[in-house]
Design an enzyme around this catalytic site. Structure first.
Site, PDB file in Angstrom:
ATOM      1  N   CYS A 179      14.159  -6.355  -4.289  1.00 32.82           N
ATOM      2  CA  CYS A 179      13.320  -7.032  -5.248  1.00 32.82           C
ATOM      3  C   CYS A 179      12.210  -6.062  -5.649  1.00 32.82           C
ATOM      4  O   CYS A 179      12.133  -5.818  -7.109  1.00 32.82           O
ATOM      5  CB  CYS A 179      12.236  -8.011  -4.363  1.00 32.82           C
ATOM      6  SG  CYS A 179      11.158  -8.922  -5.580  1.00 32.82           S
TER       7      CYS A 179
ATOM      8  N   CYS B  21      11.610 -14.505   1.882  1.00 33.85           N
ATOM      9  CA  CYS B  21      11.020 -15.640   1.124  1.00 33.85           C
ATOM     10  C   CYS B  21      11.815 -16.748   0.581  1.00 33.85           C
ATOM     11  O   CYS B  21      11.532 -17.850   0.324  1.00 33.85           O
ATOM     12  CB  CYS B  21      10.092 -15.123   0.009  1.00 33.85           C
ATOM     13  SG  CYS B  21      11.221 -14.580  -1.482  1.00 33.85           S
TER      14      CYS B  21
ATOM     15  N   MET C 186       0.595 -10.803  -8.195  1.00 38.86           N
ATOM     16  CA  MET C 186      -0.285 -11.463  -7.401  1.00 38.86           C
ATOM     17  C   MET C 186       0.480 -12.631  -6.602  1.00 38.86           C
ATOM     18  O   MET C 186       0.787 -13.466  -7.103  1.00 38.86           O
ATOM     19  CB  MET C 186      -1.522 -11.850  -7.916  1.00 38.86           C
ATOM     20  CG  MET C 186      -2.225 -10.587  -8.531  1.00 38.86           C
ATOM     21  SD  MET C 186      -3.913 -11.098  -9.282  1.00 38.86           S
ATOM     22  CE  MET C 186      -4.820 -11.552  -7.832  1.00 38.86           C
ATOM     23  N   SER C 187       0.976 -12.154  -5.281  1.00 36.92           N
ATOM     24  CA  SER C 187       1.856 -13.237  -4.709  1.00 36.92           C
ATOM     25  C   SER C 187       0.925 -14.401  -4.124  1.00 36.92           C
ATOM     26  O   SER C 187       1.573 -15.393  -3.897  1.00 36.92           O
ATOM     27  CB  SER C 187       2.470 -12.439  -3.230  1.00 36.92           C
ATOM     28  OG  SER C 187       1.458 -12.032  -2.601  1.00 36.92           O
TER      29      SER C 187
ATOM     30  N   ASP D 124      -3.019  -8.958   0.230  1.00 37.71           N
ATOM     31  CA  ASP D 124      -2.813  -7.422  -0.066  1.00 37.71           C
ATOM     32  C   ASP D 124      -2.816  -7.363  -1.624  1.00 37.71           C
ATOM     33  O   ASP D 124      -3.738  -6.519  -2.035  1.00 37.71           O
ATOM     34  CB  ASP D 124      -1.425  -7.076   0.429  1.00 37.71           C
ATOM     35  CG  ASP D 124      -1.534  -6.837   1.744  1.00 37.71           C
ATOM     36  OD1 ASP D 124      -2.500  -6.518   2.269  1.00 37.71           O
ATOM     37  OD2 ASP D 124      -0.276  -7.024   2.524  1.00 37.71           O
ATOM     38  N   SER D 125      -2.148  -8.177  -2.378  1.00 37.83           N
ATOM     39  CA  SER D 125      -2.419  -8.020  -3.916  1.00 37.83           C
ATOM     40  C   SER D 125      -3.514  -8.260  -4.438  1.00 37.83           C
ATOM     41  O   SER D 125      -3.795  -7.905  -5.426  1.00 37.83           O
ATOM     42  CB  SER D 125      -0.935  -8.838  -4.389  1.00 37.83           C
ATOM     43  OG  SER D 125      -0.892 -10.294  -3.857  1.00 37.83           O
TER      44      SER D 125
ATOM     45  N   GLY E 157       0.274  -4.568  -3.915  1.00 40.21           N
ATOM     46  CA  GLY E 157      -0.492  -4.536  -2.762  1.00 40.21           C
ATOM     47  C   GLY E 157       0.506  -3.844  -1.635  1.00 40.21           C
ATOM     48  O   GLY E 157       0.235  -3.883  -0.457  1.00 40.21           O
TER      49      GLY E 157
ATOM     50  N   LEU F 243       4.560 -14.328  -9.703  1.00 40.39           N
ATOM     51  CA  LEU F 243       6.111 -14.237 -10.117  1.00 40.39           C
ATOM     52  C   LEU F 243       6.469 -15.619  -9.844  1.00 40.39           C
ATOM     53  O   LEU F 243       6.237 -15.805  -8.273  1.00 40.39           O
ATOM     54  CB  LEU F 243       6.942 -13.416  -9.793  1.00 40.39           C
ATOM     55  CG  LEU F 243       6.408 -11.861 -10.192  1.00 40.39           C
ATOM     56  CD1 LEU F 243       7.376 -10.768  -9.444  1.00 40.39           C
ATOM     57  CD2 LEU F 243       6.829 -11.615 -11.578  1.00 40.39           C
TER      58      LEU F 243
END
Lengths: 365, 392
Positions: free
Chosen positions: A95, A188, A1-2, A6-7, A119, A26
């Site tokens: 990734c 990122c 879950m970023s 979406d996630s 997501g 993460l």
């Protein structure tokens, strides 16, 4: 879950489908403060907090997993060394391949979980086929095509049947505060979006020649070939104009001689693409299909062959801006979502001699 | 749920909660001069006396604060400023290498922002400070030392320090000695006067009181520069409206915890010893960290070779068992514990550790629940460490 929308919705849907879901964020930076701040990234303390709050609302346990070392080795270092080698890497793809569906997946399976849910906007249904999202503009199948069958069997993409707009609406309806959070776009781990500066900081300045691809004439100097991408037109800063006055493009980068080769747009065109490290999902080749040569890039029809040497695609119409290091992803058009047949890493683009001759004639040279 | 994380926070004692609710229903600022204010003041002062009485302090030595972190900051930074102002040659701060971050980071801050010299006292493999190291430091730099801070007991591995010996060395040299006794009060006998310390930190929520209230016991002759400025409510050293219900409930909890300490310690250390024996039998290669003798009764701290502590935590959490990796977090990411590193553990051993802490509500059934889950979790966590090794 970023920490993004979406996630969060993917997790909520997986839970609603009856799965026993655990949220994992993460931590990818060795020093969380150094990554991008604000709502744009996926790696900041604020993003971690957003992810935690989404997990609270969904009603699932939540943990942060420290993947900073693996991320640095597999994604950041790879990104830098690929540029140093004259190639153009896709870190999001890497990734997915090395972190989300390797380091995270392996750890999750060992801990007793059955699958990794993300997501991503792509479809992966009961038939096991990876397909484009219904939202073509948001489709991420290109950066997932690197996943092997084994990895796909442990993956769930609950968002593939929804558009981004629908996902945001659903997030709002579910009371998830991230419903309006802006999308992340850039890389990122490059906080300010300055890829050239990031590479210069790691690779140092390395001046070399910019040469004309047809005549071999030295047209100018560069501070580091890594700063250029195949097909690039802007920022060449050439003092000598082309004889025909037309813009010039980066045609190739040669690390051995530290040379950037430029030329007219028509010299960018390739009709054959070779690629290595193929991930191919079974169907026999040669096969006529569609290929995509970069993220969100155009799609061209091609005959694709996969053998022990890798993947070769003969394009039915020339493509431009084909860069080594990017992925070639093959799709079979399908009304239920174009199906990913496989992918590979581009090693070279070339033109058959007759094509060159035909184009030269057509150009009236 | 099996709650095995009492060192993080422990449930409020019913009598403390009742006292809180009763006091919270009343009105009055203890600093007000009218009847309501006087009533609140009376509750605060009675609480101060109760705490002083059971901890071997004079009432005037009890300074109410917001808890352990504030008390530790005041005892280190506040005493540093006062001592340096009195004599500019004094610029050194001494602390053990295994202090809680409230002390550790205060000392680091003084070094970074006030040009203080930080002297870290090493610990042995059992996490004990050697008084000889402090004696040597006092011999060499006695005139330059502002304050010495050594915790009564370690919050991670539960080791109890030789506080009386260390405090005596400091007292002989005339240097203020602070001890963070957050983990110790109610667990082992703690007597401020008898200990010889000049300052002592205690907090409510580790002993059955509310969170957000604690105290610094500070000797009358120990100067401390205030860190919070305002009304000067607490001896002009600490400002802020006194939290009457918090203070009342805190005092009830301190009194109960100290008075029941002998029976508590006997009962909980029996439970703990059973837990340790069963863990060792089930997982023979588990390493029992900390001092086996000089130890808090409720603490059991292990390293499980080949496991990630946070993987074990996740697996146990999923089975309703709450414990801790006992390490500091940033964005929820576990860093190797500075305590285990100071004890000479390598990063793998530090990362493979798990802390179980018992308290006043602990039962044998909770340990049964842990033992039903732990061996499987360890086996699974061992398999999960393979993810660390990159695949070819």
């Amino acid at each position: 879950m970023s920490g993004g929308v979406d996630s969060a919705v993917a997790a909520a849907r997986a839970r609603e489908a009856g799965h026993d879901v655990t949220g994992v964020h993460l931590a990818l930076s060795r020093n969380p403060q150094t990554f991008r701040t604000g709502a744009r990234g996926c790696c900041t303390l604020e993003d971690s907090r957003d992810a935690r709050r989404a997990a609270d609302v969904i009603g699932i346990p939540f943990y942060v997993w420290d993947m900073a070392e693996q991320f640095h080795e597999s994604v950041v270092d790879d990104f830098v060394s690929e540029y140093a080698a004259g190639r153009t890497p896709n870190p999001c793809l890497r990734c997915n391949e090395k972190i989300k569906f390797e380091a995270v997946l392996d750890r999750a399976i060992a801990l007793g979980f059955d699958a990794v849910v993300t997501g991503h906007h792509a479809r992966l249904g009961a038939d096991g086929l990876l397909r484009r999202s219904v939202d073509i503009a948001k489709d991420q199948s290109y950066v997932l095509a690197v996943l092997t069958r084994e990895k796909l069997d442990r993956a769930m993409f609950p968002l593939g049947d929804s558009t981004k707009t629908q996902v945001r609406e659903e997030a709002a309806a579910r009371g998830l505060a991230v419903a309006d959070k802006p999308d992340s776009h850039d890389i990122c781990f490059i906080a300010d979006g300055d890829t050239k500066g990031f590479l210069a900081g790691r690779l140092g300045e390395s001046p070399g020649d910019i040469v004309d691809g047809r005549t071999g004439t030295v047209l100018g100097q560069h501070d580091g070939a890594y700063a250029y991408t195949i097909g690039q037109r802007k920022g060449l800063d050439l003092r000598v104009p082309a004889p025909d006055g037309k813009p010039r493009y980066v045609l190739s980068i040669t690390p051995v001689t530290n040379t950037v080769t430029v030329g007219p747009r028509e010299d960018l065109a390739v009709d054959t693409v070779t690629a290595d490290r193929p991930i191919w999902h079974g169907s026999s080749t040669p096969v006529e299909c569609e290929v995509q040569l970069r993220a969100h890039g155009e799609v061209v029809t091609a005959d694709v062959t996969v053998d022990s040497d890798g993947l070769t695609a003969r394009l039915h119409s020339p493509a431009r801006g084909v860069a080594a290091g990017q992925a070639i992803v093959a799709y079979r058009p399908d009304p239920a979502g174009d199906i990913v047949l496989g992918s590979a890493t581009i090693t070279a683009g070339s033109r058959a001699a007759e094509t060159v001759a035909a184009e030269t004639v057509a150009a009236g040279v | 749920m099996a709650y095995l994380d009492h060192a993080a926070t422990t449930p409020m004692l019913p009598e403390s909660l009742d006292a809180y609710v009763a006091a919270a229903r009343e009105i009055g600022n203890p600093s007000s001069l009218h009847a309501a204010g006087r009533h609140a003041r009376r509750l605060v002062e009675e609480s101060r006396e109760r705490i002083a009485a059971v901890l071997g302090a004079r009432p005037s030595e009890v300074i109410f604060t917001s808890g352990g972190t504030e008390s530790d900051n005041l005892a280190t930074k506040g005493v540093f400023f006062a001592r340096r102002d009195a004599d500019s040659r004094r610029d050194r701060v001494v602390a053990s290498a295994v202090e809680h971050h409230a002390v550790l980071d205060s000392v680091d801050w003084l070094a970074a922002h006030e040009s203080a010299v930080a002297d870290w006292l090493p610990v042995d493999a059992a996490c004990r400070v050697d008084p000889a190291a402090l004696a040597a430091l006092i011999d060499e730099h006695g005139d330059e030392l502002t304050v010495i801070s050594v915790q009564w007991a370690n919050n991670e591995v539960g080791t109890v320090q030789p506080i009386a010996e260390l405090a005596a060395l400091a007292a002989r040299a005339g240097i203020p000695f602070h001890t963070d006794a957050v983990q110790a009060v109610g667990q082992v006998p703690v007597d401020f006067a008898a200990s010889g310390a000049s300052a002592l930190t205690v907090t409510g929520h580790k002993l059955g009181g509310p969170v957000g209230v604690g105290a610094l016991l500070l000797g009358r002759d120990v100067g401390a520069t205030p860190l919070l400025h305002g009304g000067g409510q607490e001896r002009d050293v600490r400002s802020g409206t006194l939290d009457t219900p918090g203070v009342v409930a805190f005092a009830v909890a301190v009194e109960a915890a100290v008075k029941t300490q002998p029976e508590y310690s006997a009962r909980v250390s029996d439970l703990r010893d059973g837990l340790v024996a069963r863990v060792r039998a089930a997982i023979p290669d588990a390493i029992y960290n900390g001092d086996p003798v000089h130890r808090l009764p409720g603490n059991a701290h292990f390293s499980f070779p080949g496991c990630e502590g946070d993987a074990l935590l996740l697996l146990l959490d999923a089975q309703g068992i709450a414990c801790s990796t006992g390490s500091a977090c940033s964005a929820g990411v576990a860093q190797p514990s500075h305590v285990l590193v100071a004890m000479g553990a390598d990063a793998d051993r530090a990362r493979s550790s798990l802390r179980f802490t018992l308290g006043h509500t602990s039962t044998g059934a909770e340990i049964d629940a842990l033992m039903a889950a732990l061996p499987g979790a360890v086996e699974r966590a061992r398999r999960a460490t393979a993810w660390k090794t990159p695949r070819g």
